[in-house]
Design an enzyme around this catalytic site. Sequence first.
Site, mmCIF file in Angstrom:
data_model
loop_
_atom_site.group_PDB
_atom_site.id
_atom_site.type_symbol
_atom_site.label_atom_id
_atom_site.label_comp_id
_atom_site.label_asym_id
_atom_site.label_seq_id
_atom_site.Cartn_x
_atom_site.Cartn_y
_atom_site.Cartn_z
ATOM 1 N N ASP A 133 34.847 -50.557 -43.800
ATOM 2 C CA ASP A 133 34.782 -51.235 -45.082
ATOM 3 C C ASP A 133 35.127 -50.252 -46.202
ATOM 4 O O ASP A 133 34.318 -49.388 -46.506
ATOM 5 C CB ASP A 133 33.416 -51.878 -45.303
ATOM 6 N N GLU A 165 31.315 -36.879 -45.484
ATOM 7 C CA GLU A 165 31.420 -38.146 -44.758
ATOM 8 C C GLU A 165 32.823 -38.377 -44.214
ATOM 9 O O GLU A 165 33.004 -38.933 -43.138
ATOM 10 C CB GLU A 165 31.033 -39.290 -45.702
#
Length: 588
Positions: A339, A541
């Site tokens: 996403d 991340e």
Amino acid sequence: MASFQSIKIINFTLFISLTAAMVVRSHTCKPTDHGPVVPTTPLVIFLQTIQETALHTFGPSKFDPKFYVDLSLKFDLPVVKQAFNDLPRTQNGSVLASDLNGFLSKFMNWAQVDLEVVDPVDFVAEPDGFLPKVVHQGVRNWALEVHSLWKNLSRKVSNRVLENPELHTLLPLKYHVIIPGSRFQEVYYWDSYWVIRGLLVSKMYETAKGIVLNLIDLIDTYGYVLNGARAYYTNRSQPPLLSSMVIEVYKRTNDTDLVKKALPALIKEHKFWNSGIHNVTVEDAQGSTHNLSRYYAMWNQPRPESFTIDTETANKLKNDCEKEHLYRELASTAETGWDFSTRWMKNTSDLTTLSTTTIIPVDLNAYILKMELDISFLANAVGESSQASHFARASEARKKAMDIVFWDEEKGQWFDYWLNVSSYHKNVYKWDASYQKQDVFASNFIPLWVQPLNSDETVVKKVAQSLESSGLVRAAGIATSLRNSSEQWDFPNGWAPIQQMIVEGLVRSGSKEARSLAKDIAIRWIRTNYATYKTSKAMHEKYDVSKCGEFGGGGEYVPQTGFGWSNGVVLAFLEEFGWAEDLSPNCQ
């Protein structure tokens, strides 16, 4: 007192569009959204109101909507709601910043209060037998620093959550957890697989086992593993990798008690992904039917953790029916883990054209194929021969379906299949090669991770050549796509899970050429992690793979550090490939 203003920059038009949405009602329309909806809790609904109010009060600069739905209550919900309703309002209905900050301070707790930092019981500064193939002292020192980050990310759910769960959106997990880091102050489903891979390298077997037991408890409670351990995530799952976690822990520990506890949960999870809205039947050119799976969230409203953002996105649409359909697609795309990405859009420049529920994804079905193989293996390990045979047959059927629906022999890739209503009749879609989406994404190569698809020498050679010529392999690793859309699951971002699955698939093939390619990709990835750590003192991340030493960006929140799965993949790569004394870890 620290301000309760949070930490994300979004466009000022969000303020205007939300204001307009309060006074403009959509016209009557014909519903296009279909499927179940899992109700949320009164607390989540209230916190969405806090989130909207905070946006109006503090403005869009440095605003992170997730911050507000992660808050917990100091008092019962009716008391807090009444206090909120009693706050003075300006003529336009806003709450002054001083009043809202005062309310938040008096009646709410920050998310961090719900989780207590705890030393893992099995952490040691340098475990026996840690990374024996890493002989470069600089890389070894760095690896020990990454290993030590498990202490920074280790948490236990506080007693206040266990005693009064109705005051918290954090779910009351029994065992210690490893959080991803930064804004993500809860366990996430698919992140946990790569966290566990790293924990096992760090010899932290009890911590890894605790993560698995928490996820099993979620299945026992909800029937599936949630996207994350929050009350607002109960309407969707994430890529199903629990069986892979159980397998990895079992391989290191031979813990048959864990296998016996896990098996019923894994079988329940398999049913979740292969029935109802998740199941899709496709008829091939010979008239045979095949069952595959898709993502389909059980939600058709703005995602609570992104309520204000989703509302702004949907305000581009004409009516409530189109908005409900978009909300379903937004939540379903969050279920994919990707996403967001142009992979799921009909129009790659327009997020409102997300079509995730009408796509049969290559990677999801690879994960479920692996789940079936894993369950068969685990059932055999504890003498459940009937279940072992059943899931072995299921894996054979799915492998055949994937060969027919996804595989492109000429291009050497597996492509997502887009469902078309014109080919739908009596709950079956007629297969048509033109509905394979031929765009290049890293997901096209994920099936290589699964044993039946990496054991054919001809297929492996073709896929490896296709990957090398695809344009995805960049200076610092594998890009997620070739399109720079500003979405975080597109170019130039590379993600640790993608690197690990493709690299491990190449290694497992047994081909020398494939292993050489895998090692080259792993070295690029390790170097960019190393270089970025040296300059930022953090693991990230995601990374910009177009150049070495840069972390990634894009998406609906600022780049995060910590970071669970990045730590795990670096440690797993160093365990597999080592690092020679004469090999520089610096960007080349």
